[in-house]
Design an enzyme around this catalytic site. Structure first.
Site, PDB file in Angstrom:
ATOM      1  N   ASP A 107       0.853  -1.190   0.000  1.00 28.56           N
ATOM      2  CA  ASP A 107       0.000   0.000   0.000  1.00 28.56           C
ATOM      3  C   ASP A 107       0.889   1.239   0.000  1.00 28.56           C
ATOM      4  O   ASP A 107       1.579   1.521   0.975  1.00 28.56           O
ATOM      5  CB  ASP A 107      -0.890  -0.026   1.245  1.00 28.56           C
ATOM      6  CG  ASP A 107      -1.809   1.184   1.339  1.00 28.56           C
ATOM      7  OD1 ASP A 107      -1.784   2.029   0.431  1.00 28.56           O
ATOM      8  OD2 ASP A 107      -2.556   1.287   2.336  1.00 28.56           O
ATOM      9  N   GLU A 150      31.068  10.465  -0.706  1.00 27.44           N
ATOM     10  CA  GLU A 150      31.830  10.447   0.544  1.00 27.44           C
ATOM     11  C   GLU A 150      30.872  10.892   1.652  1.00 27.44           C
ATOM     12  O   GLU A 150      30.757  12.077   1.954  1.00 27.44           O
ATOM     13  CB  GLU A 150      33.035  11.386   0.461  1.00 27.44           C
ATOM     14  CG  GLU A 150      34.003  11.052  -0.676  1.00 27.44           C
ATOM     15  CD  GLU A 150      35.017  12.153  -0.903  1.00 27.44           C
ATOM     16  OE1 GLU A 150      35.375  12.849   0.076  1.00 27.44           O
ATOM     17  OE2 GLU A 150      35.436  12.354  -2.057  1.00 27.44           O
ATOM     18  N   GLU A 184      29.755  11.324   5.266  1.00 25.85           N
ATOM     19  CA  GLU A 184      30.256  11.398   6.642  1.00 25.85           C
ATOM     20  C   GLU A 184      29.120  11.150   7.633  1.00 25.85           C
ATOM     21  O   GLU A 184      27.945  11.370   7.323  1.00 25.85           O
ATOM     22  CB  GLU A 184      30.880  12.774   6.891  1.00 25.85           C
ATOM     23  CG  GLU A 184      32.084  13.039   5.995  1.00 25.85           C
ATOM     24  CD  GLU A 184      32.491  14.500   5.960  1.00 25.85           C
ATOM     25  OE1 GLU A 184      33.621  14.783   5.508  1.00 25.85           O
ATOM     26  OE2 GLU A 184      31.681  15.365   6.345  1.00 25.85           O
ATOM     27  N   GLU A 223      37.079  11.652  10.946  1.00 27.33           N
ATOM     28  CA  GLU A 223      36.976  12.965  10.318  1.00 27.33           C
ATOM     29  C   GLU A 223      37.353  14.059  11.318  1.00 27.33           C
ATOM     30  O   GLU A 223      37.808  13.781  12.426  1.00 27.33           O
ATOM     31  CB  GLU A 223      35.569  13.179   9.748  1.00 27.33           C
ATOM     32  CG  GLU A 223      35.456  12.952   8.237  1.00 27.33           C
ATOM     33  CD  GLU A 223      36.256  13.952   7.426  1.00 27.33           C
ATOM     34  OE1 GLU A 223      36.565  15.036   7.957  1.00 27.33           O
ATOM     35  OE2 GLU A 223      36.591  13.660   6.272  1.00 27.33           O
ATOM     36  N   GLU A 247      34.317   8.747   8.463  1.00 29.39           N
ATOM     37  CA  GLU A 247      34.087   8.637   7.015  1.00 29.39           C
ATOM     38  C   GLU A 247      34.570   7.261   6.541  1.00 29.39           C
ATOM     39  O   GLU A 247      35.651   6.813   6.924  1.00 29.39           O
ATOM     40  CB  GLU A 247      34.813   9.727   6.231  1.00 29.39           C
ATOM     41  CG  GLU A 247      34.579   9.636   4.716  1.00 29.39           C
ATOM     42  CD  GLU A 247      35.211  10.795   3.949  1.00 29.39           C
ATOM     43  OE1 GLU A 247      35.085  11.944   4.418  1.00 29.39           O
ATOM     44  OE2 GLU A 247      35.835  10.557   2.901  1.00 29.39           O
ATOM     45  N   HIS A 251      30.230  14.620  -0.155  1.00 26.70           N
ATOM     46  CA  HIS A 251      30.869  15.105  -1.380  1.00 26.70           C
ATOM     47  C   HIS A 251      30.517  14.164  -2.527  1.00 26.70           C
ATOM     48  O   HIS A 251      30.582  12.933  -2.388  1.00 26.70           O
ATOM     49  CB  HIS A 251      32.382  15.181  -1.206  1.00 26.70           C
ATOM     50  CG  HIS A 251      32.796  16.178  -0.162  1.00 26.70           C
ATOM     51  ND1 HIS A 251      34.097  16.305   0.268  1.00 26.70           N
ATOM     52  CD2 HIS A 251      32.084  17.098   0.539  1.00 26.70           C
ATOM     53  CE1 HIS A 251      34.169  17.247   1.183  1.00 26.70           C
ATOM     54  NE2 HIS A 251      32.955  17.744   1.368  1.00 26.70           N
ATOM     55  N   ARG A 298      39.791  24.318  -1.599  1.00 26.94           N
ATOM     56  CA  ARG A 298      38.647  23.552  -1.095  1.00 26.94           C
ATOM     57  C   ARG A 298      37.474  24.423  -0.639  1.00 26.94           C
ATOM     58  O   ARG A 298      36.470  23.899  -0.161  1.00 26.94           O
ATOM     59  CB  ARG A 298      39.092  22.652   0.070  1.00 26.94           C
ATOM     60  CG  ARG A 298      40.001  21.514  -0.369  1.00 26.94           C
ATOM     61  CD  ARG A 298      40.484  20.701   0.815  1.00 26.94           C
ATOM     62  NE  ARG A 298      41.369  19.617   0.371  1.00 26.94           N
ATOM     63  CZ  ARG A 298      40.987  18.380   0.111  1.00 26.94           C
ATOM     64  NH1 ARG A 298      39.716  18.060   0.255  1.00 26.94           N
ATOM     65  NH2 ARG A 298      41.843  17.461  -0.273  1.00 26.94           N
ATOM     66  N   GLU A 356      34.097  17.363  -8.191  1.00 25.47           N
ATOM     67  CA  GLU A 356      33.652  17.053  -6.840  1.00 25.47           C
ATOM     68  C   GLU A 356      32.773  18.197  -6.329  1.00 25.47           C
ATOM     69  O   GLU A 356      33.264  19.293  -6.039  1.00 25.47           O
ATOM     70  CB  GLU A 356      34.848  16.868  -5.900  1.00 25.47           C
ATOM     71  CG  GLU A 356      34.452  16.587  -4.464  1.00 25.47           C
ATOM     72  CD  GLU A 356      35.630  16.658  -3.508  1.00 25.47           C
ATOM     73  OE1 GLU A 356      35.798  15.713  -2.719  1.00 25.47           O
ATOM     74  OE2 GLU A 356      36.387  17.656  -3.549  1.00 25.47           O
ATOM     75  N   ARG A 406      30.862  19.781  -3.418  1.00 23.49           N
ATOM     76  CA  ARG A 406      31.139  19.639  -1.991  1.00 23.49           C
ATOM     77  C   ARG A 406      29.976  20.068  -1.096  1.00 23.49           C
ATOM     78  O   ARG A 406      30.076  20.002   0.126  1.00 23.49           O
ATOM     79  CB  ARG A 406      32.380  20.465  -1.636  1.00 23.49           C
ATOM     80  CG  ARG A 406      33.631  20.003  -2.375  1.00 23.49           C
ATOM     81  CD  ARG A 406      34.811  20.941  -2.131  1.00 23.49           C
ATOM     82  NE  ARG A 406      35.110  21.101  -0.721  1.00 23.49           N
ATOM     83  CZ  ARG A 406      35.790  20.228   0.012  1.00 23.49           C
ATOM     84  NH1 ARG A 406      36.245  19.107  -0.546  1.00 23.49           N
ATOM     85  NH2 ARG A 406      36.023  20.458   1.284  1.00 23.49           N
TER      86      ARG A 406
END
Length: 445
Positions: free
Chosen positions: A54, A134, A136, A191, A198, A247, A318, A335, A337
């Site tokens: 359902d 990735e 975390e 981390e 991670e 990421h 970064r 990547e 982030r």
């Protein structure tokens, strides 16, 4: 890549491993893993797509008058889970797509929607959208009632080596459990934050990776409980600590080669990669609603931590939204982030792929890469470079999503309508909630 598993393979595995129950998993619009569990006596019904449920009580699914749904298991996702029922028998798991009773893929199923967008990708001549997540998470202590607390089992930091604390033992157990059900784990480490972990598993095609991250989260939670810990993928579970990101590493393949790689271009990015990147940047504000879908998500996307706040890209830097990691040809990738693990992986990848493919169609180069820390720039410097902010609240992100017809098309009309409705309700409930912070600050006014 994805292995071929037949119905006979599953029948044999059920017999060989004394599988007593079959768990048929699927995902609702909010990214929550749901399941129907049946005894092994129903195996032939499972294998012939004859298990119904359902759907009227599942977020984002159907109205009462059209509630019957059918589960179509993907045989390639078969796994025998490493824990037993009360009688010592094993539990088998299959990830499913949801269909209507007439056999049509249900448009409100996030997994079906990703398959639709991947078909559009193939129509453009690309063979695969390879993804590495990735994700975390935090490990937290339980209280005497087995409820979560905000107490952490460790105060280690990034890559700290502590071979025999609660977190390290739990993390190793998670890795061994994942490998026992077919994951290829590439790395596991502590981390930056207290209790934050991670575990990275091998890249694969988009559908397989989305399926795996859902299984990964389930395994992490189950194993943590065995260690008397609580695992959370909440974006920002602890105040004044780093939040949990997911990421999202992306590559397109064509004729067996990475279409994002160019030997001659700067950063070894092909024009295809740069066009794709521009698509992501151009639709980043709307993608944020999907990538960061909770009120709490925006307590991670703030200055002072590693999570991005501004729409820009870079190679080694970064701080921007999208980074280009240094890699050889086959691993050349973008990547993103910003996403966090509360995101529905099927919707997230559909949104990113649709934006990127549109960027390839438009064939426009992205803004210049950022070589300095975006957070250290003044507002005037960012404006001069064309750097705009990501939405700062769920409300702002949903407003951006509602204004972006392309990203709505990535989810399709049915899922978009359900997504907007669900998130607007969440925001309304949040704005009506009175917090302890407010009472402490304003009660004596």
């Amino acid at each position: 890549m994805t292995k071929t598993i037949t119905a006979d393979d599953i029948r044999k595995s059920v017999a060989d491993h004394d599988v007593r129950f079959l768990r048929l998993a699927f995902t609702d619009i909010n990214g929550k893993l749901k399941a129907v569990e049946v005894p092994n006596s129903q195996l032939e019904k499972v294998l012939s797509n004859d298990i119904r449920f359902d759907g009227s009580s599942i977020d984002g699914f159907v109205r009462l008058e059209e509630s019957d749904m059918v589960l179509y298991p993907d045989f390639s996702t078969w796994a025998v889970l490493p824990w037993s029922d009360s009688q010592g028998g094993k539990i088998g798991s299959l990830t499913c797509s949801v269909h209507t009773t007439d056999g049509e893929p249900f448009a409100g199923d996030p997994r079906n929607n990703l398959k639709r967008v991947l078909a559009e990708m193939k129509d453009m001549g690309f063979s695969d959208f390879d993804i590495g997540f990735e994700a975390e998470f935090h490990l937290l202590k339980l209280d005497s009632n087995n409820d979560w607390t905000t107490q952490v089992p460790d105060h280690d930091s990034y890559f700290d080596m502590n071979s025999d604390d609660e977190s390290a033992r739990c993390r190793r157990d998670i890795v061994e459990t994942l490998e026992s059900i077919g994951f290829e784990v590439e790395a596991a480490h502590h981390e930056v934050g207290d209790g934050q972990q991670e575990i990275d598993f091998k890249f694969d095609n988009a559908l397989t990776t989305a399926d795996r991250v859902q299984t990964f989260k389930m395994v992490v939670r189950e194993v943590a409980r065995k260690h008397n810990l609580f695992a959370t993928f909440m974006a920002k579970p602890l105040q004044n600590q780093p939040g949990n990101g997911m990421h999202t590493n992306m590559s397109l393949f064509k004729n067996g080669k990475n279409a994002f790689y160019s030997k001659d271009n700067e950063y070894h990015l092909s024009d295809t990669a740069l066009y794709f990147l521009n698509g992501i940047l151009s639709h980043a504000r709307a993608i944020t609603a999907v990538a960061n879908p909770t009120v709490n998500s925006y307590k991670r996307l703030i200055p002072g931590y590693e999570a991005p706040v501004y729409i820009s890209w870079a190679a080694k830097n970064r701080s921007p939204l999208v980074r280009v990691p240094s890699a050889e040809e086959v691993n050349t990738r973008l990547e993103m982030r910003s996403a966090d693990p509360t995101a529905n992986p099927y919707l997230l990848l559909a949104a990113c792929l649709t934006a990127g493919l549109d960027g390839i169609k438009q064939q426009q180069q992205p803004m210049a890469p950022i070589t300095s820390n975006v957070f250290n720039m003044s507002e005037e410097e960012r404006e001069a470079k064309g750097i705009k902010p990501l939405p700062s609240t769920l409300h702002n992100a949903i407003t951006a999503f509602k204004a972006d017809k392309l990203i709505q098309s990535a989810l399709g009309s049915r899922l978009s309508k359900s997504f907007i409705s669900s998130k607007e309700l969440e925001w309304a409930q949040y704005t009506q909630t009175v917090s302890d912070w407010e009472r402490q600050r304003y009660m004596e006014y």
